[in-house]
Scaffold this motif. Structure first.
Motif, mmCIF file in Angstrom:
data_model
loop_
_atom_site.group_PDB
_atom_site.id
_atom_site.type_symbol
_atom_site.label_atom_id
_atom_site.label_comp_id
_atom_site.label_asym_id
_atom_site.label_seq_id
_atom_site.Cartn_x
_atom_site.Cartn_y
_atom_site.Cartn_z
ATOM 1 N N SER A 168 -6.902 -26.468 5.365
ATOM 2 C CA SER A 168 -6.208 -27.226 4.318
ATOM 3 C C SER A 168 -5.501 -28.447 4.889
ATOM 4 O O SER A 168 -5.564 -29.534 4.300
ATOM 5 C CB SER A 168 -5.190 -26.340 3.595
ATOM 6 O OG SER A 168 -5.841 -25.357 2.842
ATOM 7 N N ARG A 202 -6.373 -32.322 3.945
ATOM 8 C CA ARG A 202 -5.345 -33.249 3.446
ATOM 9 C C ARG A 202 -5.292 -34.513 4.302
ATOM 10 O O ARG A 202 -5.126 -35.620 3.774
ATOM 11 C CB ARG A 202 -3.983 -32.561 3.383
ATOM 12 C CG ARG A 202 -3.845 -31.634 2.174
ATOM 13 C CD ARG A 202 -2.409 -31.213 1.911
ATOM 14 N NE ARG A 202 -1.782 -30.526 3.028
ATOM 15 C CZ ARG A 202 -1.883 -29.227 3.288
ATOM 16 N NH1 ARG A 202 -2.603 -28.459 2.500
ATOM 17 N NH2 ARG A 202 -1.268 -28.692 4.307
ATOM 18 N N GLU A 233 -8.342 -36.514 3.407
ATOM 19 C CA GLU A 233 -8.144 -37.113 2.079
ATOM 20 C C GLU A 233 -7.196 -38.311 2.178
ATOM 21 O O GLU A 233 -7.464 -39.378 1.609
ATOM 22 C CB GLU A 233 -7.584 -36.066 1.117
ATOM 23 C CG GLU A 233 -7.407 -36.568 -0.301
ATOM 24 C CD GLU A 233 -6.885 -35.489 -1.236
ATOM 25 O OE1 GLU A 233 -7.363 -35.431 -2.378
ATOM 26 O OE2 GLU A 233 -6.003 -34.700 -0.814
#
Length: 175
Positions: free
Chosen positions: A94, A98, A101
């Motif tokens: 995760s 992130r 992203e």
């Protein structure tokens, strides 16, 4: 294939730790005799080296490179799928997603009843970075495998696949 693992004596993996007087105080795993230790050392050193090179040249670390490869191989992966496939905990996956992203390299889409479940894909910028990094990754891999024949590499991969299957069996039996 026969399971000869029970034929492997403990002494094959152990070294004596001497007292000051030279007598053996205890036994422990030998650094150069134990496949699990060698594999761990190799993985740690490889990851540290890759992280340094990838960070210096491309601005991302080894974990983020793994995720670029994952999303190239399996577009639309969820955190759970990526975690299981590459063997990294969900929190680390995760965090990496992130970061990707935030850098405009990956994007999430949620078409599921549970809005927390997202499918991740590389952006065009992420695909371009993957392609740029791939050449360096292949070059580094070939240097690491210097002196290995194609047959050696296939055999090595076979050993690692069997090792991973045994690890999955071990984990399943311990849960």
């Amino acid at each position: 294939m026969a399971d000869n693992s029970q034929d492997l004596p403990d002494s094959m993996f152990l070294v004596g730790v001497p007292n000051d007087d030279g007598s053996v105080a205890s036994e422990t795993l030998g650094f150069s005799r134990t496949p699990t230790v060698l594999l761990n050392f190799a993985a740690n050193r490889f990851t540290r080296s890759a992280a340094r090179v990838y960070q210096d040249r491309f601005g991302i670390g080894a974990m983020d490179w793994r995720m670029l490869v994952m999303l190239t191989r399996v577009p639309g992966s969820s955190v759970a799928t990526a975690s299981k496939t590459i063997g990294i905990d969900k929190a680390a996956v995760s965090r990496s997603l992130r970061r990707l992203e935030g850098a405009g390299l990956a994007e999430a889409k949620s078409d599921h009843p549970d809005p927390r479940r997202k499918d991740w894909n590389l952006t065009p910028k992420g695909k371009a970075l993957h392609d740029d990094m791939l050449a360096l990754a292949l070059s580094r891999q070939k240097k690491l495998l210097a002196g290995f024949s194609p047959q050696d590499v296939e055999q090595f991969n076979d050993y690692l696949r069997r090792f991973l299957a045994n690890l999955d069996d071990l984990n399943d039996s311990e849960t």
